[in-house]
Design a protein around this motif. Sequence first.
Motif, PDB file in Angstrom:
ATOM      1  N   CYS A   1       0.620  -1.083  -0.135  1.00 46.49           N
ATOM      2  CA  CYS A   1      -0.258  -0.051  -0.055  1.00 46.49           C
ATOM      3  C   CYS A   1       0.908   1.296  -0.052  1.00 46.49           C
ATOM      4  O   CYS A   1       1.872   1.392   0.860  1.00 46.49           O
ATOM      5  CB  CYS A   1      -0.931  -0.042   1.088  1.00 46.49           C
ATOM      6  SG  CYS A   1      -2.006   1.526   1.194  1.00 46.49           S
ATOM      7  N   THR A   2       0.704   2.048  -0.885  1.00 44.43           N
ATOM      8  CA  THR A   2       1.512   3.330  -1.190  1.00 44.43           C
ATOM      9  C   THR A   2       0.928   4.458  -0.176  1.00 44.43           C
ATOM     10  O   THR A   2       1.595   5.482   0.209  1.00 44.43           O
ATOM     11  CB  THR A   2       1.229   4.086  -2.515  1.00 44.43           C
ATOM     12  OG1 THR A   2       0.022   4.182  -2.751  1.00 44.43           O
ATOM     13  CG2 THR A   2       2.248   2.998  -3.462  1.00 44.43           C
ATOM     14  N   ARG A   3      -0.251   4.284   0.626  1.00 48.04           N
ATOM     15  CA  ARG A   3      -0.671   5.255   1.449  1.00 48.04           C
ATOM     16  C   ARG A   3      -0.496   4.738   2.959  1.00 48.04           C
ATOM     17  O   ARG A   3      -0.462   5.765   3.919  1.00 48.04           O
ATOM     18  CB  ARG A   3      -2.461   5.280   1.280  1.00 48.04           C
ATOM     19  CG  ARG A   3      -2.602   5.921  -0.167  1.00 48.04           C
ATOM     20  CD  ARG A   3      -4.160   5.990  -0.282  1.00 48.04           C
ATOM     21  NE  ARG A   3      -4.919   4.818  -0.103  1.00 48.04           N
ATOM     22  CZ  ARG A   3      -6.130   4.731   0.347  1.00 48.04           C
ATOM     23  NH1 ARG A   3      -6.778   5.673   0.455  1.00 48.04           N
ATOM     24  NH2 ARG A   3      -6.658   3.504   0.555  1.00 48.04           N
ATOM     25  N   CYS A   4       0.122   3.675   3.185  1.00 46.59           N
ATOM     26  CA  CYS A   4       0.397   3.357   4.445  1.00 46.59           C
ATOM     27  C   CYS A   4       1.933   3.567   4.987  1.00 46.59           C
ATOM     28  O   CYS A   4       2.799   3.455   3.898  1.00 46.59           O
ATOM     29  CB  CYS A   4       0.263   1.832   4.659  1.00 46.59           C
ATOM     30  SG  CYS A   4      -1.648   1.355   5.059  1.00 46.59           S
ATOM     31  N   SER A   5       2.031   4.260   5.854  1.00 46.90           N
ATOM     32  CA  SER A   5       3.567   4.330   6.401  1.00 46.90           C
ATOM     33  C   SER A   5       3.383   3.862   8.144  1.00 46.90           C
ATOM     34  O   SER A   5       2.450   3.623   8.588  1.00 46.90           O
ATOM     35  CB  SER A   5       3.875   5.833   6.554  1.00 46.90           C
ATOM     36  OG  SER A   5       3.036   6.386   7.387  1.00 46.90           O
ATOM     37  N   PRO A   6       4.624   3.738   8.536  1.00 51.60           N
ATOM     38  CA  PRO A   6       4.844   3.315  10.093  1.00 51.60           C
ATOM     39  C   PRO A   6       3.982   4.180  10.871  1.00 51.60           C
ATOM     40  O   PRO A   6       3.304   3.638  12.022  1.00 51.60           O
ATOM     41  CB  PRO A   6       6.227   3.270  10.375  1.00 51.60           C
ATOM     42  CG  PRO A   6       7.036   2.965   9.111  1.00 51.60           C
ATOM     43  CD  PRO A   6       5.849   3.711   7.891  1.00 51.60           C
ATOM     44  N   GLY A   7       3.743   5.270  10.504  1.00 49.91           N
ATOM     45  CA  GLY A   7       3.196   6.336  11.287  1.00 49.91           C
ATOM     46  C   GLY A   7       1.517   6.606  11.082  1.00 49.91           C
ATOM     47  O   GLY A   7       0.940   7.266  11.800  1.00 49.91           O
ATOM     48  N   ALA A   8       1.219   6.265   9.996  1.00 48.65           N
ATOM     49  CA  ALA A   8      -0.131   6.300   9.441  1.00 48.65           C
ATOM     50  C   ALA A   8      -0.464   5.031   8.567  1.00 48.65           C
ATOM     51  O   ALA A   8       0.078   4.873   7.696  1.00 48.65           O
ATOM     52  CB  ALA A   8      -0.396   7.839   8.692  1.00 48.65           C
TER      53      ALA A   8
ATOM     54  N   GLN B   1      -5.516   0.147   8.504  1.00 49.80           N
ATOM     55  CA  GLN B   1      -5.929   0.203   9.748  1.00 49.80           C
ATOM     56  C   GLN B   1      -6.991  -0.803  10.359  1.00 49.80           C
ATOM     57  O   GLN B   1      -6.736  -1.463  11.423  1.00 49.80           O
ATOM     58  CB  GLN B   1      -6.662   1.846  10.106  1.00 49.80           C
ATOM     59  CG  GLN B   1      -6.921   1.885  11.502  1.00 49.80           C
ATOM     60  CD  GLN B   1      -5.667   2.244  12.451  1.00 49.80           C
ATOM     61  OE1 GLN B   1      -4.654   2.562  11.831  1.00 49.80           O
ATOM     62  NE2 GLN B   1      -5.955   1.900  13.823  1.00 49.80           N
ATOM     63  N   GLY B   2      -7.722  -1.243   9.500  1.00 53.82           N
ATOM     64  CA  GLY B   2      -8.855  -2.155   9.851  1.00 53.82           C
ATOM     65  C   GLY B   2      -7.914  -3.670  10.131  1.00 53.82           C
ATOM     66  O   GLY B   2      -8.229  -4.336  11.083  1.00 53.82           O
ATOM     67  N   LEU B   3      -7.126  -4.062   9.221  1.00 58.05           N
ATOM     68  CA  LEU B   3      -6.201  -5.080   9.301  1.00 58.05           C
ATOM     69  C   LEU B   3      -5.396  -5.195  10.534  1.00 58.05           C
ATOM     70  O   LEU B   3      -5.061  -6.124  11.105  1.00 58.05           O
ATOM     71  CB  LEU B   3      -5.376  -5.285   8.020  1.00 58.05           C
ATOM     72  CG  LEU B   3      -5.848  -5.474   6.834  1.00 58.05           C
ATOM     73  CD1 LEU B   3      -5.112  -5.497   5.465  1.00 58.05           C
ATOM     74  CD2 LEU B   3      -6.654  -7.199   6.781  1.00 58.05           C
TER      75      LEU B   3
END
Length: 58
Positions: free
Chosen positions: A23-30, A36-38
Amino acid sequence: MAESLYDRYMRAAAASRAHGETCTRCSPGARCAAGQGLYESFARLQDAYLAQQKKRRG
């Protein structure tokens, strides 16, 4: 036979990691909504598994 709590916990951990790797929208901080559900599913199962282990050990 029903899937064990440990198996569900490990499957949720793998799903969360796999999503984070692609996922290109996920990062360690967000995290994105799906990420988020996973992660929440993984965290809930991890807490349940660790509580089960603590109870077994007395």
